[in-house]
Design a protein around this motif. Structure first.
Motif, PDB file in Angstrom:
ATOM      1  N   ASN A   1      33.655  41.049  22.502  1.00  0.00           N
ATOM      2  CA  ASN A   1      34.317  40.152  23.452  1.00  0.00           C
ATOM      3  C   ASN A   1      35.397  40.878  24.246  1.00  0.00           C
ATOM      4  O   ASN A   1      35.740  40.458  25.346  1.00  0.00           O
ATOM      5  CB  ASN A   1      34.898  38.921  22.738  1.00  0.00           C
ATOM      6  CG  ASN A   1      33.852  37.855  22.543  1.00  0.00           C
ATOM      7  OD1 ASN A   1      33.040  37.591  23.436  1.00  0.00           O
ATOM      8  ND2 ASN A   1      33.854  37.229  21.379  1.00  0.00           N
ATOM      9  N   SER A   2      35.907  41.973  23.710  1.00  0.00           N
ATOM     10  CA  SER A   2      36.872  42.782  24.465  1.00  0.00           C
ATOM     11  C   SER A   2      36.276  43.207  25.795  1.00  0.00           C
ATOM     12  O   SER A   2      36.955  43.204  26.827  1.00  0.00           O
ATOM     13  CB  SER A   2      37.261  44.038  23.681  1.00  0.00           C
ATOM     14  OG  SER A   2      37.884  43.722  22.474  1.00  0.00           O
ATOM     15  N   PHE A   3      34.985  43.558  25.788  1.00  0.00           N
ATOM     16  CA  PHE A   3      34.327  44.015  27.015  1.00  0.00           C
ATOM     17  C   PHE A   3      34.121  42.881  28.017  1.00  0.00           C
ATOM     18  O   PHE A   3      33.912  43.131  29.204  1.00  0.00           O
ATOM     19  CB  PHE A   3      32.994  44.681  26.683  1.00  0.00           C
ATOM     20  CG  PHE A   3      33.141  45.875  25.783  1.00  0.00           C
ATOM     21  CD1 PHE A   3      33.911  46.964  26.170  1.00  0.00           C
ATOM     22  CD2 PHE A   3      32.537  45.908  24.547  1.00  0.00           C
ATOM     23  CE1 PHE A   3      34.070  48.061  25.335  1.00  0.00           C
ATOM     24  CE2 PHE A   3      32.682  47.000  23.708  1.00  0.00           C
ATOM     25  CZ  PHE A   3      33.449  48.082  24.102  1.00  0.00           C
ATOM     26  N   LEU A   4      34.178  41.641  27.560  1.00  0.00           N
ATOM     27  CA  LEU A   4      34.029  40.484  28.448  1.00  0.00           C
ATOM     28  C   LEU A   4      35.374  40.008  28.995  1.00  0.00           C
ATOM     29  O   LEU A   4      35.412  39.221  29.939  1.00  0.00           O
ATOM     30  CB  LEU A   4      33.342  39.336  27.698  1.00  0.00           C
ATOM     31  CG  LEU A   4      31.952  39.631  27.146  1.00  0.00           C
ATOM     32  CD1 LEU A   4      31.411  38.416  26.407  1.00  0.00           C
ATOM     33  CD2 LEU A   4      31.006  40.077  28.243  1.00  0.00           C
ATOM     34  N   ASP A   5      36.463  40.468  28.416  1.00  0.00           N
ATOM     35  CA  ASP A   5      37.808  40.068  28.814  1.00  0.00           C
ATOM     36  C   ASP A   5      38.212  40.803  30.088  1.00  0.00           C
ATOM     37  O   ASP A   5      38.307  42.035  30.090  1.00  0.00           O
ATOM     38  CB  ASP A   5      38.788  40.385  27.678  1.00  0.00           C
ATOM     39  CG  ASP A   5      40.218  40.001  27.983  1.00  0.00           C
ATOM     40  OD1 ASP A   5      40.526  39.550  29.110  1.00  0.00           O
ATOM     41  OD2 ASP A   5      41.059  40.153  27.066  1.00  0.00           O
ATOM     42  N   PRO A   6      38.452  40.071  31.188  1.00  0.00           N
ATOM     43  CA  PRO A   6      38.836  40.737  32.446  1.00  0.00           C
ATOM     44  C   PRO A   6      40.120  41.560  32.333  1.00  0.00           C
ATOM     45  O   PRO A   6      40.297  42.534  33.074  1.00  0.00           O
ATOM     46  CB  PRO A   6      39.032  39.582  33.427  1.00  0.00           C
ATOM     47  CG  PRO A   6      38.419  38.389  32.799  1.00  0.00           C
ATOM     48  CD  PRO A   6      38.364  38.635  31.324  1.00  0.00           C
ATOM     49  N   ALA A   7      41.009  41.206  31.428  1.00  0.00           N
ATOM     50  CA  ALA A   7      42.279  41.928  31.278  1.00  0.00           C
ATOM     51  C   ALA A   7      42.137  43.211  30.465  1.00  0.00           C
ATOM     52  O   ALA A   7      43.048  44.036  30.450  1.00  0.00           O
ATOM     53  CB  ALA A   7      43.321  41.017  30.616  1.00  0.00           C
TER      54      ALA A   7
ATOM     55  N   SER B   1      38.386  49.202  30.137  1.00  0.00           N
ATOM     56  CA  SER B   1      37.580  50.145  29.369  1.00  0.00           C
ATOM     57  C   SER B   1      36.487  50.725  30.254  1.00  0.00           C
ATOM     58  O   SER B   1      35.830  49.991  30.997  1.00  0.00           O
ATOM     59  CB  SER B   1      36.926  49.439  28.183  1.00  0.00           C
ATOM     60  OG  SER B   1      35.973  50.292  27.568  1.00  0.00           O
ATOM     61  N   PRO B   2      36.254  52.033  30.142  1.00  0.00           N
ATOM     62  CA  PRO B   2      35.157  52.630  30.902  1.00  0.00           C
ATOM     63  C   PRO B   2      33.787  52.208  30.366  1.00  0.00           C
ATOM     64  O   PRO B   2      32.771  52.451  31.000  1.00  0.00           O
ATOM     65  CB  PRO B   2      35.383  54.134  30.732  1.00  0.00           C
ATOM     66  CG  PRO B   2      36.216  54.276  29.502  1.00  0.00           C
ATOM     67  CD  PRO B   2      37.021  53.029  29.393  1.00  0.00           C
ATOM     68  N   ARG B   3      33.732  51.555  29.231  1.00  0.00           N
ATOM     69  CA  ARG B   3      32.463  51.123  28.623  1.00  0.00           C
ATOM     70  C   ARG B   3      32.001  49.746  29.111  1.00  0.00           C
ATOM     71  O   ARG B   3      30.894  49.322  28.787  1.00  0.00           O
ATOM     72  CB  ARG B   3      32.606  51.082  27.106  1.00  0.00           C
ATOM     73  CG  ARG B   3      32.895  52.423  26.481  1.00  0.00           C
ATOM     74  CD  ARG B   3      32.896  52.304  24.964  1.00  0.00           C
ATOM     75  NE  ARG B   3      33.312  53.496  24.315  1.00  0.00           N
ATOM     76  CZ  ARG B   3      32.539  54.546  24.067  1.00  0.00           C
ATOM     77  NH1 ARG B   3      31.295  54.527  24.441  1.00  0.00           N
ATOM     78  NH2 ARG B   3      33.018  55.604  23.453  1.00  0.00           N
ATOM     79  N   LYS B   4      32.814  49.036  29.848  1.00  0.00           N
ATOM     80  CA  LYS B   4      32.512  47.657  30.234  1.00  0.00           C
ATOM     81  C   LYS B   4      31.190  47.514  30.983  1.00  0.00           C
ATOM     82  O   LYS B   4      30.491  46.518  30.821  1.00  0.00           O
ATOM     83  CB  LYS B   4      33.646  47.071  31.075  1.00  0.00           C
ATOM     84  CG  LYS B   4      34.854  46.699  30.259  1.00  0.00           C
ATOM     85  CD  LYS B   4      35.925  46.111  31.125  1.00  0.00           C
ATOM     86  CE  LYS B   4      36.039  44.656  30.811  1.00  0.00           C
ATOM     87  NZ  LYS B   4      37.258  44.046  31.310  1.00  0.00           N
ATOM     88  N   GLY B   5      30.834  48.478  31.797  1.00  0.00           N
ATOM     89  CA  GLY B   5      29.606  48.393  32.591  1.00  0.00           C
ATOM     90  C   GLY B   5      28.353  48.223  31.750  1.00  0.00           C
ATOM     91  O   GLY B   5      27.394  47.578  32.178  1.00  0.00           O
ATOM     92  N   ALA B   6      28.337  48.778  30.558  1.00  0.00           N
ATOM     93  CA  ALA B   6      27.163  48.671  29.681  1.00  0.00           C
ATOM     94  C   ALA B   6      26.944  47.238  29.202  1.00  0.00           C
ATOM     95  O   ALA B   6      25.849  46.901  28.752  1.00  0.00           O
ATOM     96  CB  ALA B   6      27.333  49.595  28.476  1.00  0.00           C
ATOM     97  N   TYR B   7      27.962  46.397  29.329  1.00  0.00           N
ATOM     98  CA  TYR B   7      27.887  45.030  28.820  1.00  0.00           C
ATOM     99  C   TYR B   7      27.915  43.991  29.945  1.00  0.00           C
ATOM    100  O   TYR B   7      28.202  42.825  29.706  1.00  0.00           O
ATOM    101  CB  TYR B   7      29.013  44.797  27.804  1.00  0.00           C
ATOM    102  CG  TYR B   7      28.940  45.783  26.673  1.00  0.00           C
ATOM    103  CD1 TYR B   7      28.018  45.611  25.647  1.00  0.00           C
ATOM    104  CD2 TYR B   7      29.730  46.930  26.657  1.00  0.00           C
ATOM    105  CE1 TYR B   7      27.901  46.533  24.626  1.00  0.00           C
ATOM    106  CE2 TYR B   7      29.615  47.866  25.643  1.00  0.00           C
ATOM    107  CZ  TYR B   7      28.708  47.659  24.633  1.00  0.00           C
ATOM    108  OH  TYR B   7      28.583  48.585  23.628  1.00  0.00           O
ATOM    109  N   ARG B   8      27.584  44.389  31.156  1.00  0.00           N
ATOM    110  CA  ARG B   8      27.662  43.471  32.297  1.00  0.00           C
ATOM    111  C   ARG B   8      26.663  42.311  32.205  1.00  0.00           C
ATOM    112  O   ARG B   8      26.882  41.269  32.796  1.00  0.00           O
ATOM    113  CB  ARG B   8      27.512  44.228  33.615  1.00  0.00           C
ATOM    114  CG  ARG B   8      26.152  44.817  33.853  1.00  0.00           C
ATOM    115  CD  ARG B   8      26.107  45.646  35.147  1.00  0.00           C
ATOM    116  NE  ARG B   8      24.823  46.274  35.315  1.00  0.00           N
ATOM    117  CZ  ARG B   8      24.406  47.361  34.690  1.00  0.00           C
ATOM    118  NH1 ARG B   8      25.221  47.977  33.858  1.00  0.00           N
ATOM    119  NH2 ARG B   8      23.205  47.855  34.890  1.00  0.00           N
TER     120      ARG B   8
END
Length: 188
Positions: free
Chosen positions: A112-118, A121-128
């Motif tokens: 859920n950290s990757f879904l949090d706009p605030a 992380s450079p890893r967020k793109g993998a979880y779009r």
């Protein structure tokens, strides 16, 4: 000449012996690295040194095996009730280094950290394509995607952090891996 050479050799041997560092206490491993890690939080740190330390401090939800397949790690496996839903089942009895048990709340928090706009992380793109992550029970986590994505399981190859890991976590990490982080000491 021989006496001077012998005295010089004796000085070199004695000085070399004095330069040996004191061995660490039993059960302690000291690791020397060329540069400091950028971030000990595996959701953020992507440089080589950080990732090598992540491998020692954390276990991954899934791992890539010798045949390059997604294989169990902290999870025992997953089921796929429909094309956009994955339910991951966790091993029981896994403990973080501080003693508390790893549960679905920790896995849901990590992803859920990757879904949090605030959360940066450079890893967020993998979880779009990830829409929602929720703990179904103590040992099962549901991942819901926007659309079918057959290679999604490779995105589950991720170290898990404890629920509530905040900004200080990058300096004092707690994992479930083979080594417990004690402290970071920079050279002077």
């Amino acid at each position: 000449r021989r006496v001077v050479a012998a005295a010089g050799m004796a000085c070199c041997v004695l000085c070399a012996d004095c330069a040996r560092p004191t061995p660490p206490p039993a059960g302690i491993i000291r690791v020397a690295i060329v540069s400091s890690p950028n971030n000990l939080d595996p959701r953020i740190g992507t440089d080589e040194v950080s990732q090598r330390l992540h491998q020692l401090i954390y276990d991954q939800l899934f791992r890539i095996d010798d045949q390059l397949r997604v294989s169990p790690g902290l999870a025992t496996g997953w089921t796929q009730p429909d094309a956009t839903t994955y339910v991951v089942h966790l091993r029981r009895g896994v403990r973080f280094h501080d003693g508390h048990e790893l549960t679905s709340a920790d896995v849901a928090y990590t992803f859920n950290s990757f879904l949090d706009p605030a959360f940066a992380s450079p890893r967020k793109g993998a979880y779009r394509l990830l829409t929602r992550v929720r703990a179904i029970d103590r040992y099962a986590v549901e991942f819901v995607l926007q659309e079918p994505f057959g290679s999604f399981p490779v995105n589950l190859v991720m170290p898990i952090v404890p629920a509530g890991a905040g900004a200080a976590f990058k300096q004092q990490p707690i994992g479930t891996g083979p080594y417990r982080f004690v402290r970071h000491v920079a050279d002077d």
